[in-house]
Design an enzyme around this catalytic site. Sequence first.
Site, short mmCIF file in Angstrom:
data_model
loop_
_atom_site.label_atom_id
_atom_site.label_comp_id
_atom_site.label_asym_id
_atom_site.label_seq_id
_atom_site.Cartn_x
_atom_site.Cartn_y
_atom_site.Cartn_z
N GLY A 6 -2.44 4.91 -8.27
CA GLY A 6 -2.21 5.88 -9.34
C GLY A 6 -1.82 7.26 -8.82
O GLY A 6 -1.71 8.21 -9.59
N ASP A 31 -9.78 3.95 -3.88
CA ASP A 31 -10.59 2.79 -3.48
C ASP A 31 -11.99 2.80 -4.10
O ASP A 31 -12.66 3.84 -4.17
CB ASP A 31 -10.75 2.77 -1.95
CG ASP A 31 -9.45 2.44 -1.25
OD1 ASP A 31 -8.39 2.43 -1.91
OD2 ASP A 31 -9.48 2.20 -0.03
N ASP A 59 0.83 -1.22 0.00
CA ASP A 59 0.00 0.00 0.00
C ASP A 59 0.86 1.27 0.00
O ASP A 59 2.10 1.21 0.03
CB ASP A 59 -0.95 -0.06 1.21
CG ASP A 59 -2.33 0.49 0.90
OD1 ASP A 59 -2.44 1.34 -0.01
OD2 ASP A 59 -3.30 0.09 1.57
N GLU A 69 -0.71 1.49 -5.21
CA GLU A 69 -0.27 2.89 -5.15
C GLU A 69 -1.39 3.85 -5.58
O GLU A 69 -1.21 5.07 -5.52
CB GLU A 69 1.00 2.98 -6.01
CG GLU A 69 1.63 4.32 -6.19
CD GLU A 69 1.10 5.04 -7.42
OE1 GLU A 69 1.51 6.19 -7.61
OE2 GLU A 69 0.26 4.49 -8.16
C1 GLA Z 1 -6.03 1.50 1.50
C2 GLA Z 1 -6.16 0.51 0.35
C3 GLA Z 1 -7.31 -0.45 0.64
C4 GLA Z 1 -7.03 -1.19 1.95
C5 GLA Z 1 -6.82 -0.20 3.08
C6 GLA Z 1 -6.33 -0.90 4.34
O1 GLA Z 1 -7.14 2.32 1.60
O2 GLA Z 1 -6.37 1.19 -0.87
O3 GLA Z 1 -7.47 -1.36 -0.43
O4 GLA Z 1 -5.90 -2.01 1.78
O5 GLA Z 1 -5.85 0.78 2.73
O6 GLA Z 1 -6.11 -0.01 5.41
#
Ligand code: GLA
Length: 401
Positions: free
Chosen positions: A161, A182, A124, A159
């Site tokens: 993008g 997300d 992440d 990442e």
């Molecule tokens: C980010 C990622 C998610 C998830 C959360 C976990 O938001 O984009 O897919 O992994 O962190 O905290």
Amino acid sequence: MPHRPPMGWNSWNFFGPGVSDRVLRETADALVATGLRDLGYRYLVVDDHWHGGRNDDGALFAHPERFPAGIAPLADYCHERGLLFGIYSCAGNRTCGREPGSFGFEERDAASFASWGVDFLKYDFCFVPPDRDEAFRRYRAMGDALRRCGREILFSAAEWGACQGYVWARDTGARMWRTTLDLVDYWDEPRIHTNRGNSILTILDLQDGLERYQSPEGFNDPDMLVVGLQGKGHLGLALSRRPLKPGCTDREYRSHMSLWCLLAAPLMLGCDVRDLSPATLETLSNRELLAIDQDPLCLPCRRIRQGPIFSVYRKPLADGSVAVGILNRSPWRAVFEAQPGTLLHPEEPGSAGPAGPAGPVRIRDVWAHADLALPADPSVPVRWTVESHETRVMILGEVRA
Ligand code: GLA
């Protein structure tokens, strides 16, 4: 390493911080019992919050109450059932959920993951300065560590993008990379686009133009599937705090599945596979659609038409046919009309000649699992009814004598 979009299940969308050895073993059993494993959903990935901390030597350990035996027995449990096991960490010194991140511990953590039998790492991007060179260095450090760790571990760069990772993630060793922020369990209205989550259609539209970064060696990742969440679980909770009503209809979930398969996206399930409705299982198990996702050319679809009602997507397939998706964005049922030849061979911008083959075309309806009857003359348009928010998926090919 993959020459097909990876498929599996990830804990985040449903369980959020509530992951444990018990729910993950139950999920592994459910992937087998439902037949999803045999359809190709093989990675079981534990996302954020599996952590207990770092010990005095700097080694990561799992949460002692939720993973009392550590991670290795869970990975073994998956392997014994023909599954692969994935884990989560972050290029910052904290994960997005403020657990210990891997920055500065890349070699150490890769060695731990390898010793536990990990097959996949989602990496992440929280607590990283938004600087492209720095982002590249951090992903490269983990990519190098994984390459040297003595075990094949698929590197998934999450990442978002943010620093255009889709341009450079391949050079860090990543085999899939998030292109966008997300995805949440939400179709589209009102359209949302914030740093906390995006609707299905928002994420879909943000993929336009990114097709060129994908090849059989690495995949654009528009994020995990929300199919079947039905407003429940961690994502549902997160949205209802906004306040927005989370959840989609079964038809919208079928559309989402269709569009992700047309994109040749990695297919990581996010719903609770221990408790699937028959409709959800059917959506996730459409073999004809999965074959489009897993087609050996690995080409993502391109949007070839956009009108006030319909978006039309086209994905070339290895056998010379094409998959076409017709998405009805409107709140009404509508009739789509086209000459099959113009979908099979759309006119290139600037070209003078007429599009389309001279001979007859065959058409397979991927959701009806049926070949469609066609007019004998291929220049006669076909008319298809498309329900509101439905995506009809057809495979078109020339009939060879
Ligand atoms: C980010 C990622 C998610 C998830 C959360 C976990 O938001 O984009 O897919 O992994 O962190 O905290």
